[in-house]
Design an enzyme around this catalytic site. Structure first.
Site, PDB file in Angstrom:
ATOM      1  N   ALA A   1      67.261  36.038  68.702  1.00  0.00           N
ATOM      2  CA  ALA A   1      68.071  35.038  68.010  1.00  0.00           C
ATOM      3  C   ALA A   1      68.433  35.529  66.618  1.00  0.00           C
ATOM      4  CB  ALA A   1      67.318  33.711  67.918  1.00  0.00           C
ATOM      5  N   ASP A   2      69.519  34.991  66.094  1.00  0.00           N
ATOM      6  CA  ASP A   2      69.930  35.293  64.726  1.00  0.00           C
ATOM      7  C   ASP A   2      70.546  34.037  64.128  1.00  0.00           C
ATOM      8  OD1 ASP A   2      70.446  37.337  62.564  1.00  0.00           O
ATOM      9  OD2 ASP A   2      72.487  36.620  62.887  1.00  0.00           O
ATOM     10  N   THR A   3      70.092  33.656  62.939  1.00  0.00           N
ATOM     11  CA  THR A   3      70.569  32.441  62.286  1.00  0.00           C
ATOM     12  C   THR A   3      71.193  32.785  60.938  1.00  0.00           C
ATOM     13  OG1 THR A   3      68.815  31.128  63.321  1.00  0.00           O
ATOM     14  CG2 THR A   3      69.924  30.157  61.419  1.00  0.00           C
TER      15      THR A   3
ATOM     16  N   GLY B   1      72.754  32.348  66.924  1.00  0.00           N
ATOM     17  CA  GLY B   1      73.127  33.023  68.155  1.00  0.00           C
ATOM     18  C   GLY B   1      71.876  33.362  68.940  1.00  0.00           C
TER      19      GLY B   1
END
Length: 206
Positions: free
Chosen positions: A72-74, A109
């Site tokens: 994940a990427d925030t 994402g």
């Protein structure tokens, strides 16, 4: 449908993501990704999905056994501009002053990969976050109590950060870094069903 029973790997160094996934009561291991992240040159959703995809693929390339990898990427976006992790306290202060009294977007994402059969899926979640109007004294107190350097947008919404926000429009867990329902939907596409993996003895509650 039946769960594929493959082990889960969380490709993240984030203690918040680990905590959120652990709270469900499922077993997983952690393998930190060393993929290079980007924060410019594409639309907000494309940025976070591409970053998550790169993290997922980097860890997948190092896993020598069948598993399902989660990455994940925030990122925080204000008026379309990325607010990454601040470089220093002055930049953190500037970010918090900019967010004060305004609405911004937090976008995460997610990418998942089943290394046994090659199935992959990715997507993103967006939450509108509206800050209270903060005084300079409140901003200074927050900076002193919470380390803002390690956080996108220079803030978190748990603990003392719960005092910052007046309204959420969307998934709260997304703001913490891992939208659980979106993750569950993506995992189903690669054969994992989180409801079937819950261990009541490990689930955590407030």
């Amino acid at each position: 449908m039946e769960d594929c029973k493959l082990p889960l790997i969380l490709a993240s160094a984030s203690p918040r993501r680990r905590s959120l996934l652990s709270s469900i009561g499922i077993d997983f291991e952690v393998i930190v990704s060393y993929a290079k992240e980007i924060d410019a040159g594409a639309s907000p959703t494309t940025l976070v999905e591409e970053n998550a995809w790169a993290k997922c693929e980097e860890v997948t390339s190092r896993v020598a056994y069948p598993a399902v990898v989660i990455a994940a990427d925030t990122l925080v976006f204000c008026d379309g501009e990325v607010l990454s992790k601040p470089q220093d306290v002055d930049e953190a202060r500037s970010m918090l002053q900019r967010l004060s009294g305004n609405t911004h977007q937090v976008i995460t994402g997610i990418a998942v990969a089943n290394t046994a059969d090659g199935r992959r899926a990715r997507g993103s979640e967006t939450t509108d976050v509206t800050f209270r109007t903060l005084s300079n004294e409140e901003i200074e107190t927050f900076i002193r109590v919470v380390n803002p350097i390690d956080r996108a947008g220079a803030y978190t919404v748990d603990g003392p950060g719960s005092l910052l926000v007046s309204r959420y429009d969307g998934c709260y867990y997304n703001v913490l870094g891992l939208p659980i329902v979106r993750l569950d939907k993506l995992l189903r596409k690669v054969g994992v069903f989180l409801f079937q993996r819950i261990n009541a003895g490990k689930a955590k509650f407030l």
